[in-house]
Write an enzyme that holds these catalytic residues in place. Sequence first.
Site, PDB file in Angstrom:
ATOM      1  N   PRO A  90       0.812  -1.228   0.000  1.00  0.00           N
ATOM      2  CA  PRO A  90       0.000   0.000   0.000  1.00  0.00           C
ATOM      3  C   PRO A  90       0.839   1.268   0.000  1.00  0.00           C
ATOM      4  CG  PRO A  90      -0.975  -1.596   1.463  1.00  0.00           C
ATOM      5  CD  PRO A  90       0.344  -2.176   1.021  1.00  0.00           C
ATOM      6  N   CYS A  91       0.398   2.228  -0.835  1.00  0.00           N
ATOM      7  CA  CYS A  91       1.196   3.435  -1.053  1.00  0.00           C
ATOM      8  C   CYS A  91       0.662   4.652  -0.302  1.00  0.00           C
ATOM      9  CB  CYS A  91       1.257   3.766  -2.544  1.00  0.00           C
ATOM     10  SG  CYS A  91      -0.366   4.156  -3.261  1.00  0.00           S
TER      11      CYS A  91
END
Length: 372
Positions: A90-91
């Site tokens: 996840p960014c």
Amino acid sequence: MIFKKGELFNGPGGLSLGAKKAKVVAPNGEVYTIQHQWSNDFDINACKTYGLNICGDEDHPSVHYGPVERLPIGERNKLGDIDCFVFGFPCNDYSNVGEKKGLNGTFGPLYSYGVKVLKEYKPKFFVAENVGGLQSANEGKAFIQILKELMQPSGDVEYEVIPHLYKFEEYGIPQARHRIIIVGIRKDLADKGIVYRVPAPTTPNSADYRTSSDAILNPAIPDDAPNHEKTTHRQNVVDMLNHIPPGENAWYIGIPEELQLNVRGARLSSIYKRLDPNKPAYTVTGSGGGGTHMYHWEEPRALTNRERARLQTFPDDFVFVGSKEAVRKQVGMAVPPEGAKIVFEAILKSFAGIEYNYVEPTAKLQISRLLV
């Protein structure tokens, strides 16, 4: 030679479609491919999309829906053994749009589950992906910490890691999308001569970039294509868009005063921004309120999800499952499959002993700091 693949944070399957399409034939005739074994994601719609398009069944048992914390990583009898591993962690906490909490955020530490997979399965290679902002989060310390753990996830396994900022418009993708991709080759294999190198851009000159209009119009999208519903806009939005030239946004000086947005504070450049038909699209995103849906260069409307999927290089027969907004999220979170395919084919060529054109990685400085 088939590499069985495990994957965390699978999203709709951009990385996996690229891996599935990658195929290399060695000089001795041996065929190198990558095959799905298991995956996991917390988004039920993404899991169904992934299952439908990668596995042929939107409820395929090898696609595990739920929090990564509950995935039985240590139980090989439940997941199955793997030869390679992929994770686009996840960014949210590394993105340049946001607070950039990095390792201190809710999502930042989730990369550690990828490290757990490397410890447990010791795959021959791995591919990790994140936004370009990963390099600067926590004053650059987060990137160094992540690279360090990926290089040596445990005392009995190490990897040669090659991080690089890929500018996908330089690889024939009709979109200015810049992502950090970290490729790791298990050190015992690297010591035997299996070395991954960053594949050279296929379209290094801006004059050769694939344009957004070419991606959307050639060939034309059939009216009955999946995920191709158009948005109905309020009349004032239509009127405003009619005053915005291609490539410009809501802050264009030529918009009549009565149609201008009354917004205080930061003025994001992507608000009601229309595509420039002669350039790659700006970055496709998966979230955001009014004015962030990407806008057609000629028609006064937002792009359809199928048009966004074209910019991401998904084929028209790739069906996204879920509501219109859920599909938008999936399209925006994905890695362009055609970009991923280039990376995976370079990896397969490395294992097959096939030479290919390459460039030096952008993150050599960070790697040299870790090796001191």
